[in-house]
Design an enzyme around this catalytic site. Sequence first.
Site, PDB file in Angstrom:
ATOM      1  N   HIS A   1       0.820  -1.207   0.000  1.00  0.00           N
ATOM      2  CA  HIS A   1       0.000   0.000   0.000  1.00  0.00           C
ATOM      3  C   HIS A   1       0.855   1.257   0.000  1.00  0.00           C
ATOM      4  O   HIS A   1       0.582   2.213  -0.735  1.00  0.00           O
ATOM      5  CB  HIS A   1      -0.932  -0.023   1.213  1.00  0.00           C
ATOM      6  CG  HIS A   1      -1.655   1.250   1.438  1.00  0.00           C
ATOM      7  ND1 HIS A   1      -1.487   2.013   2.568  1.00  0.00           N
ATOM      8  CD2 HIS A   1      -2.555   1.917   0.677  1.00  0.00           C
ATOM      9  CE1 HIS A   1      -2.251   3.087   2.486  1.00  0.00           C
ATOM     10  NE2 HIS A   1      -2.902   3.055   1.347  1.00  0.00           N
TER      11      HIS A   1
ATOM     12  N   GLU B   1       2.139   1.706  -3.419  1.00  0.00           N
ATOM     13  CA  GLU B   1       1.097   2.242  -4.313  1.00  0.00           C
ATOM     14  C   GLU B   1       1.091   3.769  -4.284  1.00  0.00           C
ATOM     15  O   GLU B   1       0.979   4.425  -5.324  1.00  0.00           O
ATOM     16  CB  GLU B   1      -0.262   1.683  -3.894  1.00  0.00           C
ATOM     17  CG  GLU B   1      -1.451   2.319  -4.601  1.00  0.00           C
ATOM     18  CD  GLU B   1      -2.630   2.469  -3.682  1.00  0.00           C
ATOM     19  OE1 GLU B   1      -3.238   3.560  -3.671  1.00  0.00           O
ATOM     20  OE2 GLU B   1      -2.950   1.509  -2.949  1.00  0.00           O
ATOM     21  N   HIS B   2       1.206   4.351  -3.106  1.00  0.00           N
ATOM     22  CA  HIS B   2       1.275   5.813  -3.000  1.00  0.00           C
ATOM     23  C   HIS B   2       2.451   6.359  -3.798  1.00  0.00           C
ATOM     24  O   HIS B   2       2.345   7.367  -4.492  1.00  0.00           O
ATOM     25  CB  HIS B   2       1.437   6.218  -1.529  1.00  0.00           C
ATOM     26  CG  HIS B   2       0.182   6.200  -0.740  1.00  0.00           C
ATOM     27  ND1 HIS B   2      -0.315   7.296  -0.090  1.00  0.00           N
ATOM     28  CD2 HIS B   2      -0.706   5.191  -0.486  1.00  0.00           C
ATOM     29  CE1 HIS B   2      -1.424   6.980   0.541  1.00  0.00           C
ATOM     30  NE2 HIS B   2      -1.681   5.708   0.324  1.00  0.00           N
TER      31      HIS B   2
ATOM     32  N   GLU C   1      -3.103   8.351   7.303  1.00  0.00           N
ATOM     33  CA  GLU C   1      -4.206   7.484   6.879  1.00  0.00           C
ATOM     34  C   GLU C   1      -4.471   6.418   7.943  1.00  0.00           C
ATOM     35  O   GLU C   1      -5.632   6.111   8.266  1.00  0.00           O
ATOM     36  CB  GLU C   1      -3.872   6.834   5.538  1.00  0.00           C
ATOM     37  CG  GLU C   1      -4.972   5.934   5.016  1.00  0.00           C
ATOM     38  CD  GLU C   1      -4.620   5.289   3.677  1.00  0.00           C
ATOM     39  OE1 GLU C   1      -5.456   4.514   3.180  1.00  0.00           O
ATOM     40  OE2 GLU C   1      -3.527   5.559   3.150  1.00  0.00           O
TER      41      GLU C   1
END
Length: 952
Positions: free
Chosen positions: A91, A94-95, A171
């Site tokens: 994840h 992905e950023h 997040e």
Amino acid sequence: MKTRLILTACASALLLGLPAAAPAWAKAPAVATAAAQGGVEVPPLGFHKRVLANGMEVYTARDASTSNVTVQVWYRVGSKDDPAGRSGFAHLFEHLLFKATRNMPSETFDRLTEDVGGMNNAFTADDVTAYYEVVPANHLQRILFAEADRMGSLVVDQPTFESERDVVKEEYRQRILASPYGRLFGLFAPETIYQDHPYRRPGIGSIEELDAATLDDVLRFHATYYRPDNAMLIVAGNFDQAQLDGWIDQYFAPLKRPAAPMPANDVKEPEPSGPRTATFHAPNVPLPAVVLAWNTVAYRDADRAALTVLDGILSTGESSRLYRSLVYDKQIAVSIGSNPDFAQQAGNLTAYAIMANGQSPETGQAALEAEIARLRDAPVTAAELAEAKNELVADALRGRESIDDRATTLGMALIMTGDATAADREIAEIQAVTAADVQRVARRYLTPQRQITINYLPADDENPASEQTKNVDAPVTVAALAPAGPIAVLLPEAERARLPEPGAEVSPATPAIADFRLANGMRVLVAPTDGLPLVSARLNFDAGSAHDPAGKPGTAAMTAALLTQGTATKSAPEIATAIEQLGANVGAGSGADFTNVYANAPKDVFGRALTLMADLVRHPAFAQEELERQQSQTLDGLRVALSQPGSIASQSVGRVIYGDAPYAAPGGGTLTSIPALTREDVAAFHAARYRPSRATLVFSGAVTPAEARQLAQAAFGDWREPAAPAPAAIDKAGQALAPRVVVIDQPGAGQAAVVAAIRGISRTDADYFPLTLGNTLLGGGFSSRLNQEIRIKRGLSYGARSSVGALQQTGVFSASTQTKNESATEVADLILAEIAKLGTTQATEAELAPRRATLIGGFGRSLETVDGLGGLVANLALYDLPMSDLAAYAGRVRAVTPEQVEAAFARHLPTDRASLVIVGDASKFIDDLRAKYPSVEVILLTELNLDSATLK
């Protein structure tokens, strides 16, 4: 707003504080081969496949009815592939893939998408990371170039890596720590359900393991998994096939397939050896919860179809077994649900209950177990079976409305099965499920011996907060990743490959709107479309929360909620069953100015859905027992909302801006107003406000004006106007108030919510378009100024946004974000500074041009769905704007000048009129804030009074 989120079963829920339904592909496979519900067919996806020499699979589907195109790249790597000691890494990576490449500076993807009226996003799930864009069709070549470039070369430096890692930490704080049920569904459930499989690790990771990641890990991860033979390219929309094939060959075919194999990762989850129970405690848990879970099957397994139907019977809609038992009949839970989570290598089914106030997890466990036992002990009824299947078919139809919906449906089927045709078989498989199949899988998988029970309770002095499990072993290690190889760098501008130029523009088309009235005064608008056999209707009344009687906030919302809870001839369970048997969506909701009653259904059953909707509107029973039931559920929902910083702030802003005026009170009511509402209150509100002469009925979708007239006449033509005169207009906004700085102290809050609010404009104000365009530059997208300053440059938030907030009368402009408590004052300063710039410094034409495209592109995407189109038409009618504004929208946006934007912000939104509302752990920021604002008001959350203009 770019989410960059991790797709788990509760991704949306973590923002709301309550668990949500499963992702679309787990809850309701959205695909079929000409499978029919009555006379409606769900068309096949119709993608063409080819494979490049480097191993990359390509799927394309042309659709000339749209002016857009979607490009999606799906990589066969997900959070299960996070290396040991690096949970959350896929994840995080992905950023980072939205940063620089050899030929593109950081944030170029936003320039290529948002700035031309498109959008881009990505998600990470257990087994996949997918990147997707929707852009005007003339920008297709540019997106193909960009996707190929980031597959072939990733450029990340240490400062960028650290900044984006900080964003992911925010997040984590927002989704896991600040949400009351974030820990339960994001951390504790997966780690308890799976014993050996890496699915047990949270996709978002942990703060500690995110901190352990290095830049070298990033480069090696890219070299290992981001390769053409591990990717699928999906393109759908308006394009020339031969031209598209040529571009794909030009940009993707030269990418090399690495010789090194990818790390093996196919862990077999062991069969359960007996029941297991775990109890977790967490701060800020307003209501206890219980989760029951069973290990089931992977996505490919033949039993998936029967388990999907079982899940629909168990928890889909208000006629489902769990809702009827726990929420409606026993009233022991405020929220229930189940989720059949089918992944590549393993699966599970969970059933949960968020308990009502005063109820225990043990009570919930017993009730859940009783409903599961019913599934094992006796076949489900024929009616239940048919209802579940109809819902799945209707959802499949809705899941194919837009080009990106269809591409996503294909992508998920490919990831899970490796077979493109699987997507077009799923509804046929669902339709073949029998009652015996449902009972068989219940007996096979949902047994007491296989059951996992998870209790979730508030932490206290005796039961401290449970810690997240870390350092979990995993089959992939950092050492197993490929070497990083030569480090890519952003080339000097003169040496970069040139981005292709856009092609000829393809303009979105708006339908002609039919406009007529019934004899009773009801206005009817019709927006017909060619496409899928879906029809939507929305009926709007001047019956918003601003019309709530004085001292009784929540009346409009309660009236709307009770419409589906009984009529003169149907009980609430009968209404729920009727809706779900049709595969329809029927319901109601209220906003500040209006109440909207809606129906969406396949065309062959839409007439019956509209007849049902009319019955709800015209003949509500408002039974006392249903009012009491709704009051109890609403109060529990408010308790959950008032445990979350963002929700507390949004409910408090109205009082700060409007004081005692009608717009001030929370539309959903308060903990004191909801119990005080009576049946007479809601009946009187309905009688006064729900009348045909003040109603607008909007049809959109597969319906002609002649059909709409006939439908409207049959459903509402004999509805007579009440004898009493319509209520007089009221002043909803009141007089402007002095600005305030208010801190609502929530000790132990996982984050601080920061909101800047200014009294704004009405929807019909001449400055609406200049402010809307300026707001898009300020906080209307990932590349907006607020997001650039707060998230991208400083890593202080997962995202920042702003809203014009125009209402029928003077609305409230707001800009907001969530950040770690220590940063609250800094973030408030950044927000106010960016608002001020727009009123004191003229934006350049170069800045505004892409923001115009953003607005026009979003408008065009709304036209692709029947509900989106209907919403656009309805909003024009609600504010008495001409229907010609639909076709004129793009021109109105393009006509706004930089001078008009600056003047509008200076006139309406000077920051010396701004109020601040900050909700969080005040001990971590109050000194800094008080140094800037000596008159700051601090209110303990336990003393917050939303019924008072002062909040005290």
